[in-house]
Design a protein around this motif. Structure first.
Motif, PDB file in Angstrom:
ATOM      1  N   UNK A 115       0.870  -0.952   0.009  1.00 27.52           N
ATOM      2  CA  UNK A 115      -0.131   0.039  -0.067  1.00 27.52           C
ATOM      3  C   UNK A 115       0.928   1.070   0.240  1.00 27.52           C
ATOM      4  N   UNK A 116      -0.142   2.203  -0.067  1.00 28.05           N
ATOM      5  CA  UNK A 116       1.377   3.615  -0.618  1.00 28.05           C
ATOM      6  C   UNK A 116       0.063   4.593  -0.138  1.00 28.05           C
ATOM      7  N   UNK A 117       0.362   5.336   0.692  1.00 23.25           N
ATOM      8  CA  UNK A 117      -0.273   7.090   1.123  1.00 23.25           C
ATOM      9  C   UNK A 117      -0.600   6.844   0.188  1.00 23.25           C
ATOM     10  N   UNK A 118      -2.557   7.294   0.444  1.00 25.33           N
ATOM     11  CA  UNK A 118      -3.277   8.232  -0.736  1.00 25.33           C
ATOM     12  C   UNK A 118      -3.298   9.783  -0.881  1.00 25.33           C
ATOM     13  N   UNK A 119      -2.046  10.443   0.173  1.00 23.49           N
ATOM     14  CA  UNK A 119      -2.580  11.853   0.143  1.00 23.49           C
ATOM     15  C   UNK A 119      -0.917  11.567   1.295  1.00 23.49           C
ATOM     16  N   UNK A 120      -0.270  12.960   1.086  1.00 24.88           N
ATOM     17  CA  UNK A 120       0.328  13.673   1.684  1.00 24.88           C
ATOM     18  C   UNK A 120       0.701  15.101   1.689  1.00 24.88           C
ATOM     19  N   UNK A 121       1.331  15.205   3.101  1.00 22.38           N
ATOM     20  CA  UNK A 121       0.918  17.448   3.486  1.00 22.38           C
ATOM     21  C   UNK A 121       1.836  17.310   4.329  1.00 22.38           C
ATOM     22  N   UNK A 122       2.308  18.422   3.848  1.00 19.24           N
ATOM     23  CA  UNK A 122       3.631  19.208   4.638  1.00 19.24           C
ATOM     24  C   UNK A 122       3.926  20.236   5.213  1.00 19.24           C
ATOM     25  N   UNK A 123       4.160  20.862   6.393  1.00 20.55           N
ATOM     26  CA  UNK A 123       4.137  22.007   6.869  1.00 20.55           C
ATOM     27  C   UNK A 123       4.600  22.180   8.282  1.00 20.55           C
ATOM     28  N   UNK A 124       5.353  23.390   8.203  1.00 21.26           N
ATOM     29  CA  UNK A 124       6.540  23.445   9.320  1.00 21.26           C
ATOM     30  C   UNK A 124       6.319  24.845   9.678  1.00 21.26           C
ATOM     31  N   UNK A 125       6.769  24.724  11.120  1.00 17.34           N
ATOM     32  CA  UNK A 125       6.115  26.249  12.231  1.00 17.34           C
ATOM     33  C   UNK A 125       6.442  25.827  13.327  1.00 17.34           C
ATOM     34  N   UNK A 126       6.247  26.923  14.026  1.00 16.89           N
ATOM     35  CA  UNK A 126       7.068  26.564  14.961  1.00 16.89           C
ATOM     36  C   UNK A 126       6.000  26.997  16.112  1.00 16.89           C
ATOM     37  N   UNK A 127       5.478  25.693  16.797  1.00 13.98           N
ATOM     38  CA  UNK A 127       4.146  25.221  17.422  1.00 13.98           C
ATOM     39  C   UNK A 127       4.284  25.900  19.179  1.00 13.98           C
ATOM     40  N   UNK A 128       3.372  26.747  19.224  1.00 14.30           N
ATOM     41  CA  UNK A 128       2.517  28.435  19.870  1.00 14.30           C
ATOM     42  C   UNK A 128       2.150  26.751  21.407  1.00 14.30           C
ATOM     43  N   UNK A 129       3.568  27.253  22.816  1.00 11.20           N
ATOM     44  CA  UNK A 129       3.052  25.754  23.349  1.00 11.20           C
ATOM     45  C   UNK A 129       3.854  25.002  23.355  1.00 11.20           C
ATOM     46  N   UNK A 130       4.664  24.498  22.708  1.00 10.71           N
ATOM     47  CA  UNK A 130       5.033  23.229  22.350  1.00 10.71           C
ATOM     48  C   UNK A 130       4.743  22.315  22.486  1.00 10.71           C
ATOM     49  N   UNK A 131       2.563  22.741  21.349  1.00 13.50           N
ATOM     50  CA  UNK A 131       2.374  22.059  21.707  1.00 13.50           C
ATOM     51  C   UNK A 131       1.426  21.959  20.127  1.00 13.50           C
ATOM     52  N   UNK A 132       1.556  20.830  18.791  1.00 14.55           N
ATOM     53  CA  UNK A 132       1.117  20.329  18.050  1.00 14.55           C
ATOM     54  C   UNK A 132      -0.752  19.801  17.719  1.00 14.55           C
ATOM     55  N   UNK A 133      -1.195  19.813  17.351  1.00 17.71           N
ATOM     56  CA  UNK A 133      -2.157  18.764  17.086  1.00 17.71           C
ATOM     57  C   UNK A 133      -2.962  18.797  15.734  1.00 17.71           C
ATOM     58  N   UNK A 134      -3.169  17.384  15.700  1.00 13.38           N
ATOM     59  CA  UNK A 134      -4.292  16.916  14.210  1.00 13.38           C
ATOM     60  C   UNK A 134      -6.151  16.831  14.728  1.00 13.38           C
ATOM     61  N   UNK A 135      -6.317  17.344  13.784  1.00  7.60           N
ATOM     62  CA  UNK A 135      -7.960  17.593  14.895  1.00  7.60           C
ATOM     63  C   UNK A 135      -9.661  17.564  13.256  1.00  7.60           C
ATOM     64  N   UNK A 136     -10.352  16.938  13.722  1.00  9.41           N
ATOM     65  CA  UNK A 136     -11.451  17.696  12.473  1.00  9.41           C
ATOM     66  C   UNK A 136     -11.477  18.861  12.691  1.00  9.41           C
ATOM     67  N   UNK A 137     -11.873  19.215  11.360  1.00 12.45           N
ATOM     68  CA  UNK A 137     -11.996  21.456  11.098  1.00 12.45           C
ATOM     69  C   UNK A 137     -12.906  21.319  11.436  1.00 12.45           C
TER      70      UNK A 137
END
Length: 178
Positions: free
Chosen positions: A2-24
Motif C-alpha cells: 500500500x501507498x499513502x493516498x495523500x501527503x501533507x507537509x507543513x513547518x511552523x513554530x508550535x505555540x506552547x510546544x503543542x502540535x494538534x491533529x484534529x477535525x476542522x
C-alpha cells in the motif's frame, strides 16, 4: 504494498510546544486540557477528538508530515531515523482535518476520502534529541549576538513529526458533534 493516498507537509513554530491533529469542526475539544496535561510524560496523546504532540521546543520551526493511508501502513517509514512515539485514535465528525497549533499556525485541507469516522494514527518523530542539544547550546550563548540566531536558522525543521492516519471505524450513533 500500500501507498499513502495523500501527503501533507507543513513547518511552523508550535505555540506552547503543542502540535494538534484534529477535525476542522472540533475546536471545542472537551478532553483537550486533560490530554495536554499528559504531554509532560508522553510524546503524543489523544483526547478522543484530537491528537496532541509535545514538541521539544518552540524556538525554530518543526516539520510536520501527515500521510493519509487507505489502511494501516505495513511498515515503518522508509527513511531511517524515525522513532515510533504512539499509536492512537481520534474521532473526526466531518472528516476534514487540520494539523497545527492552537494559535492558528499549520495547515488544513487534509481531507481523507473515507470522510467522517474514527481514525487510527501512528505518530513518528525524529531529531528531538538533536534539537534539544542545539537549543541548549543556543541558550548558553549571548542571545543578543546577531550570529547566535544563525544557530537556530541552521537547524530549522531538525525536529520532525510524521503522523500516519487511516479510517478505522464508523462513529457511534450517540456521539455528539463537538
Amino acid at each position: 504494498m500500500p501507498e499513502p493516498l495523500s501527503r501533507h507537509r507543513t513547518a511552523f513554530t508550535p505555540d506552547f510546544r503543542v502540535i494538534v491533529l484534529r477535525d476542522i469542526d472540533t475546536d471545542a475539544d472537551p478532553g483537550a486540557s486533560t490530554a495536554i496535561n499528559q504531554l509532560e510524560d508522553n510524546i503524543a496523546v489523544s483526547s478522543g477528538y484530537g491528537v496532541y504532540v509535545h514538541a521539544v521546543q518552540n524556538h525554530t520551526p518543526v516539520g510536520v508530515d501527515v500521510e493519509v493511508w487507505e489502511s494501516a501502513p505495513p511498515t515503518a517509514p522508509v527513511a531511517s531515523g524515525w522513532e515510533r512515539a504512539a499509536a492512537l485514535e481520534f474521532d473526526a465528525p466531518s472528516g476534514y482535518l487540520l494539523v497545527g497549533d492552537n494559535m492558528g499556525a499549520g495547515t488544513d485541507g487534509i481531507d481523507p476520502p473515507a470522510g467522517a469516522g474514527r481514525y487510527a494514527v501512528e505518530v513518528w518523530c525524529q531529531g528531538r534529541a538533536d534539537i534539544q542539544r542545539v537549543i541548549e547550546q543556543w541558550l548558553s550563548t549571548d542571545l543578543h549576538d546577531p550570529t547566535t540566531r544563525a544557530l537556530l536558522d541552521d537547524n530549522k525543521e531538525k525536529e520532525q513529526y510524521l503522523l500516519r492516519l487511516w479510517w478505522n471505524a464508523e462513529l457511534d450513533d450517540d456521539d455528539d458533534d463537538i
